[in-house]
Every structure is written in structure tokens, then in C-alpha cells.
Design a protein around this motif. Structure first.
Motif, PDB file in Angstrom:
ATOM      1  N   VAL A 111     -77.796   2.983  70.772  1.00 21.87           N
ATOM      2  CA  VAL A 111     -79.231   1.566  70.737  1.00 21.87           C
ATOM      3  C   VAL A 111     -79.611   1.405  72.227  1.00 21.87           C
ATOM      4  CG1 VAL A 111     -80.379  -0.294  70.061  1.00 21.87           C
ATOM      5  CG2 VAL A 111     -78.805   1.221  68.572  1.00 21.87           C
ATOM      6  N   ARG A 112     -80.925   2.043  72.686  1.00 30.77           N
ATOM      7  CA  ARG A 112     -81.206   1.616  74.069  1.00 30.77           C
ATOM      8  C   ARG A 112     -82.233   0.177  74.283  1.00 30.77           C
ATOM      9  NH1 ARG A 112     -80.464   6.261  77.477  1.00 30.77           N
ATOM     10  NH2 ARG A 112     -78.334   7.024  77.109  1.00 30.77           N
ATOM     11  N   ALA A 113     -82.546  -0.117  73.456  1.00 26.76           N
ATOM     12  CA  ALA A 113     -83.829  -1.302  73.171  1.00 26.76           C
ATOM     13  C   ALA A 113     -83.404  -1.940  72.108  1.00 26.76           C
ATOM     14  CB  ALA A 113     -85.121  -0.941  74.083  1.00 26.76           C
ATOM     15  N   MET A 114     -83.212  -3.325  71.953  1.00 31.25           N
ATOM     16  CA  MET A 114     -84.106  -4.153  70.244  1.00 31.25           C
ATOM     17  C   MET A 114     -84.741  -5.169  70.813  1.00 31.25           C
ATOM     18  SD  MET A 114     -79.494  -5.167  69.936  1.00 31.25           S
ATOM     19  CE  MET A 114     -78.329  -3.266  69.868  1.00 31.25           C
ATOM     20  N   ILE A 115     -85.496  -5.239  69.966  1.00 33.04           N
ATOM     21  CA  ILE A 115     -86.562  -5.811  69.868  1.00 33.04           C
ATOM     22  C   ILE A 115     -86.506  -7.227  68.778  1.00 33.04           C
ATOM     23  CG2 ILE A 115     -89.158  -6.682  69.559  1.00 33.04           C
ATOM     24  CD1 ILE A 115     -88.742  -5.920  71.964  1.00 33.04           C
ATOM     25  N   ALA A 116     -86.931  -8.230  68.879  1.00 30.24           N
ATOM     26  CA  ALA A 116     -86.234  -9.488  67.852  1.00 30.24           C
ATOM     27  C   ALA A 116     -87.419  -9.811  67.854  1.00 30.24           C
ATOM     28  CB  ALA A 116     -85.377 -10.347  67.679  1.00 30.24           C
ATOM     29  N   ALA A 127     -90.996   2.413  77.815  1.00 20.16           N
ATOM     30  CA  ALA A 127     -90.655   3.606  79.328  1.00 20.16           C
ATOM     31  C   ALA A 127     -89.625   4.445  79.067  1.00 20.16           C
ATOM     32  CB  ALA A 127     -90.347   2.113  80.448  1.00 20.16           C
ATOM     33  N   THR A 128     -90.013   5.696  79.343  1.00 21.56           N
ATOM     34  CA  THR A 128     -88.522   6.086  79.738  1.00 21.56           C
ATOM     35  C   THR A 128     -87.750   6.406  80.693  1.00 21.56           C
ATOM     36  OG1 THR A 128     -90.057   8.766  80.099  1.00 21.56           O
ATOM     37  CG2 THR A 128     -90.045   7.562  77.676  1.00 21.56           C
ATOM     38  N   LYS A 129     -86.969   7.369  81.113  1.00 21.82           N
ATOM     39  CA  LYS A 129     -86.018   7.454  81.508  1.00 21.82           C
ATOM     40  C   LYS A 129     -86.940   7.876  82.777  1.00 21.82           C
ATOM     41  CE  LYS A 129     -83.243  10.825  81.481  1.00 21.82           C
ATOM     42  NZ  LYS A 129     -82.044  11.823  81.407  1.00 21.82           N
ATOM     43  N   ASN A 130     -87.472   8.683  82.425  1.00 18.84           N
ATOM     44  CA  ASN A 130     -88.382  10.430  83.482  1.00 18.84           C
ATOM     45  C   ASN A 130     -89.347   8.746  83.821  1.00 18.84           C
ATOM     46  OD1 ASN A 130     -86.735  11.980  83.253  1.00 18.84           O
ATOM     47  ND2 ASN A 130     -87.119  13.303  81.775  1.00 18.84           N
ATOM     48  N   GLY A 131     -90.008   8.504  83.384  1.00 24.45           N
ATOM     49  CA  GLY A 131     -90.817   7.241  83.896  1.00 24.45           C
ATOM     50  C   GLY A 131     -92.499   7.747  82.459  1.00 24.45           C
ATOM     51  N   LEU A 160     -85.423   7.380  75.795  1.00 16.12           N
ATOM     52  CA  LEU A 160     -85.978   5.380  76.159  1.00 16.12           C
ATOM     53  C   LEU A 160     -85.089   5.039  76.587  1.00 16.12           C
ATOM     54  CD1 LEU A 160     -88.232   3.629  74.731  1.00 16.12           C
ATOM     55  CD2 LEU A 160     -86.379   3.513  73.249  1.00 16.12           C
ATOM     56  N   VAL A 161     -85.642   4.374  77.518  1.00 17.31           N
ATOM     57  CA  VAL A 161     -84.949   3.715  78.293  1.00 17.31           C
ATOM     58  C   VAL A 161     -84.775   1.565  78.192  1.00 17.31           C
ATOM     59  CG1 VAL A 161     -84.834   2.260  80.866  1.00 17.31           C
ATOM     60  CG2 VAL A 161     -85.071   4.577  80.859  1.00 17.31           C
ATOM     61  N   ASP A 162     -86.669   1.658  77.696  1.00 20.75           N
ATOM     62  CA  ASP A 162     -86.636   0.495  77.158  1.00 20.75           C
ATOM     63  C   ASP A 162     -88.198  -0.384  76.874  1.00 20.75           C
ATOM     64  OD1 ASP A 162     -86.066  -2.658  77.744  1.00 20.75           O
ATOM     65  OD2 ASP A 162     -86.424  -2.856  79.753  1.00 20.75           O
ATOM     66  N   VAL A 163     -88.065  -1.495  76.071  1.00 25.55           N
ATOM     67  CA  VAL A 163     -89.171  -1.245  74.621  1.00 25.55           C
ATOM     68  C   VAL A 163     -89.605  -3.162  75.242  1.00 25.55           C
ATOM     69  CG1 VAL A 163     -90.196  -1.341  72.460  1.00 25.55           C
ATOM     70  CG2 VAL A 163     -88.488   0.111  73.686  1.00 25.55           C
ATOM     71  N   ARG A 164     -91.003  -3.313  74.661  1.00 24.28           N
ATOM     72  CA  ARG A 164     -91.383  -4.398  75.579  1.00 24.28           C
ATOM     73  C   ARG A 164     -92.564  -5.105  74.307  1.00 24.28           C
ATOM     74  NH1 ARG A 164     -87.106  -7.409  77.725  1.00 24.28           N
ATOM     75  NH2 ARG A 164     -86.439  -6.456  79.611  1.00 24.28           N
ATOM     76  N   ILE A 165     -92.554  -6.084  73.764  1.00 29.77           N
ATOM     77  CA  ILE A 165     -93.734  -6.833  73.263  1.00 29.77           C
ATOM     78  C   ILE A 165     -94.986  -6.890  74.036  1.00 29.77           C
ATOM     79  CG2 ILE A 165     -94.444  -8.474  71.817  1.00 29.77           C
ATOM     80  CD1 ILE A 165     -92.037  -8.229  70.165  1.00 29.77           C
ATOM     81  N   THR A 166     -96.278  -6.465  73.933  1.00 27.40           N
ATOM     82  CA  THR A 166     -97.662  -7.153  75.047  1.00 27.40           C
ATOM     83  C   THR A 166     -98.412  -7.298  74.264  1.00 27.40           C
ATOM     84  OG1 THR A 166     -98.572  -4.771  75.082  1.00 27.40           O
ATOM     85  CG2 THR A 166     -96.763  -5.006  76.662  1.00 27.40           C
ATOM     86  N   SER A 167     -99.746  -7.674  74.518  1.00 30.42           N
ATOM     87  CA  SER A 167    -100.824  -8.318  74.090  1.00 30.42           C
ATOM     88  C   SER A 167    -101.524  -7.337  74.058  1.00 30.42           C
ATOM     89  CB  SER A 167    -100.813  -9.476  75.053  1.00 30.42           C
ATOM     90  OG  SER A 167    -101.620  -9.554  76.222  1.00 30.42           O
ATOM     91  N   GLY A 168    -102.100  -6.461  74.673  1.00 31.44           N
ATOM     92  CA  GLY A 168    -102.539  -5.098  74.695  1.00 31.44           C
ATOM     93  C   GLY A 168    -103.414  -5.066  76.335  1.00 31.44           C
ATOM     94  N   LYS A 169    -103.296  -6.149  76.636  1.00 33.74           N
ATOM     95  CA  LYS A 169    -104.453  -6.610  77.882  1.00 33.74           C
ATOM     96  C   LYS A 169    -103.304  -6.843  79.038  1.00 33.74           C
ATOM     97  CE  LYS A 169    -108.656  -7.863  75.750  1.00 33.74           C
ATOM     98  NZ  LYS A 169    -108.950  -9.100  75.391  1.00 33.74           N
TER      99      LYS A 169
END
Length: 318
Positions: A111-116, A127-131, A160-169
Motif C-alpha cells: 500500500v503506497r497511498a491512503m486517502i480517508a 504521482a508516480t515514482k518516475n514523475g 504509484l508514490v502518492d495520491v491527494r484530493i484536489t479541487s480541479g483548480k
């Protein structure tokens, strides 16, 4: 059927924020927010979990018990679990195997990323390891599947390295382990479906890789924490806004970077080491310094130990 049939399990579970940790080998647990007292920066910290010598904590975050926890594997698959289904264990317990909690999780994947989350609006930014980066509507992940689903396509040599929640802008800051970072507009990345590969976000050298991404907001600073226990905050404006795909600018000098976060002055910081030692300090104790500087001592480490994760705690979370 009796009255008990109408009871929703969430109605009898307290809604509260908890600390969640998961080790590299997949041992997960949740703990109450008051498990760790605040210390001054530069302290030695306290034990966060008891682990085998070859294991270490690489996920540490704050979550609400009623939220869904989305678990993204290194190979781009996502699985769901409710936070209240995670085992409640003490500070010294290593946790329970996550594969025993999420039966569909392949034990050969990490497991590389967790989003609650409990609100499936906005986007997930990968975002992945290779950019490589990708943006997908969060709503596409709002219907849990027992066996999990593919969240993004990956090249054979990528993870996969990381995941984040965004607004789109939002703006995005993508950071590499060798101390470089690039800041660009999220709108430079078009929305794609779950199976898409994505586009280049940052150019990384062969001996480096992406260690995470941050979503800066007005009034925040960029916190960088190194593997050796030093860190600093820098102004967002110090990272010039550029097009995605470049190598970026120096983020922190002469250090391997363990974590990059966007933070507020009123936040607190939790830092955890490979040997399971954790320290909690006020964010205000970490100075705002120039972008291309070394930082100050946040945590004293024993020989052979290194920082593997850092998490901010918002004011009012504890």
C-alpha cells in the motif's frame, strides 16, 4: 425481524479523529489522538509501534472513524475499508496485517497511498515514482468494489508514490528524493479515466525518484523533512510557477528528502522513524527559511535510523 435489524453500525460508533499507521510490510492500526504528548523539536521521540527489525512505518495520518479509507497499491489498484474497521491497538503494538482486514488486497502488493474521505467530490491527483501525474474525478471511486479496481495505468518500471484530493483548480508541488521540486497549475493536467497512464509531471534523475506531492493553499508554507531528521518551512512563492514536466528548483540542499507537506503555523507535526520512534512538535517551532537551505534539527536519530514519514495535525484535531 426485530428492532436490531434496523440498527446501522455507524450509529453506535463514535465519530472521532484517530491516528492511523501502516507499516511497510502491511501492519495497520488506529490509535486515539492523545496517544502522544507534544514535545519540543530536536527531541528523541517515543515509540510509535513495535515492529520486526526489517519492517518500518511508512504511512502515518489522521482520519475520522466514519470515513472510507481508500488504499492504493504500488501497482495502481485501489481497495476500500471503513476507518472504524481498523483495529484499535496501543502505542507499542505493531498492528494487524492489512491483508486480513481487506481480503481482496494482494499480499504481493504494498500500500503506497491512503486517502480517508466521506465526501467524494473533487479529484484524485496521482504521482508516480518516475514523475508521471494523473487527475481523475473522485466520484469514480465512490462505489466500493469487493475486489478493488484499477486506479491508474502504470509502465512496467513505474510505481504509484502518492495520491491527494484536489479541487480541479489547485496548484501542485511535486518533490523528488534528491531535493528538487516543481510547482505547476493542476489545470495543466486534464481529467482522465481510471485506467489512463497520465502525463509527465517532473523530470527526475536516474538516481532519484518522486517522494510525494503537495497541494499548496494561500497562507501556507512548504514543509520539507529529510531522512536525517532535519527540516524547514519555505514560502510557496519561493517556488516559481512553471509548466509541468521540468526538473524544477532546489527544495532543500544536501539532504535526501523523506516528506513534503503544505502546513499552517497553527499545525503540529508528527515525524516517525524507520525504527518506529515518533515525535510530535509544534509547527511554529520549525523556522521559515530560504528554499535552497538545509533546515534545522527536528528529531535526533539513533545510529542506523532514518525518518520515513511525517504528518501534520491541524489545530483542533487533538
Amino acid at each position: 425481524m426485530g428492532p436490531a435489524a434496523d440498527i446501522n453500525i455507524e450509529d453506535i460508533i463514535d465519530e472521532e479523529d484517530v491516528i492511523v499507521t501502516c507499516t511497510h510490510e502491511g501492519y495497520i492500526k488506529r490509535m486515539p489522538m492523545d496517544a502522544y504528548r507534544q514535545q519540543q523539536r530536536g527531541g528523541k521521540g517515543v515509540t510509535a509501534t513495535d515492529m520486526k527489525d526489517e519492517d518500518f512505518v511508512d504511512h502515518l495520518f489522521i482520519a475520522n472513524t466514519h470515513s472510507y479509507l481508500l488504499m492504493f497499491t504500488n501497482k495502481g489498484k485501489v481497495h476500500w475499508v471503513k476507518v472504524y474497521d481498523l483495529p484499535v491497538l496501543g502505542r507499542y503494538a505493531k498492528g494487524k496485517p492489512v491483508v486480513n482486514i481487506v481480503e481482496s488486497l494482494d499480499s504481493s502488493r504494498s500500500v503506497r497511498a491512503m486517502i480517508a474521505t466521506s465526501d467524494f467530490s473533487g479529484f484524485l491527483f496521482f504521482a508516480t515514482k518516475n514523475g508521471i501525474v494523473k487527475k481523475t474525478p473522485l466520484d469514480e471511486f465512490s462505489r466500493p468494489r469487493k475486489g478493488g479496481i484499477i486506479a491508474l495505468g502504470l509502465d512496467d518500471d513505474d510505481e504509484l508514490v502518492d495520491v491527494r484530493i484536489t479541487s480541479g483548480k489547485d496548484e501542485v508541488l511535486l518533490a523528488s528524493a534528491d531535493g528538487m521540486a516543481v510547482r505547476f497549475n493542476e489545470q495543466d493536467v486534464r481529467s482522465m479515466g481510471r485506467g489512463a497512464r497520465g502525463v509527465k509531471g517532473i523530470k527526475v534523475d536516474k538516481d532519484s525518484h518522486v517522494i510525494g506531492l503537495a497541494i499548496p493553499q494561500t497562507g501556507q508554507t512548504i514543509l520539507s523533512v529529510t531522512e536525517t531528521g532535519t527540516g524547514k518551512r519555505s514560502r510557496i512563492e519561493d517556488y516559481r510557477l512553471t509548466a509541468r514536466g521540468g526538473k524544477g528548483v532546489i527544495n532543500i540542499r544536501s539532504e535526501r528528502v523523506a516528506a513534503v507537506k503544505t502546513v499552517d503555523d497553527t499545525d503540529e507535526l508528527m515525524v516517525i522513524s524507520q525504527k518506529g520512534i515518533l515525535i510530535r512538535v509544534p509547527m511554529s517551532s520549525i523556522p521559515v527559511l530560504g528554499r535552497a537551505t538545509q533546515g534545522v534539527r527536528i528529531m535526533r536519530l539513533e545510529s542506523g535510523d532514518k525518518v520515513v514519514a511525517a504528518e501534520k495535525i491541524h489545530e483542533g484535531d487533538s
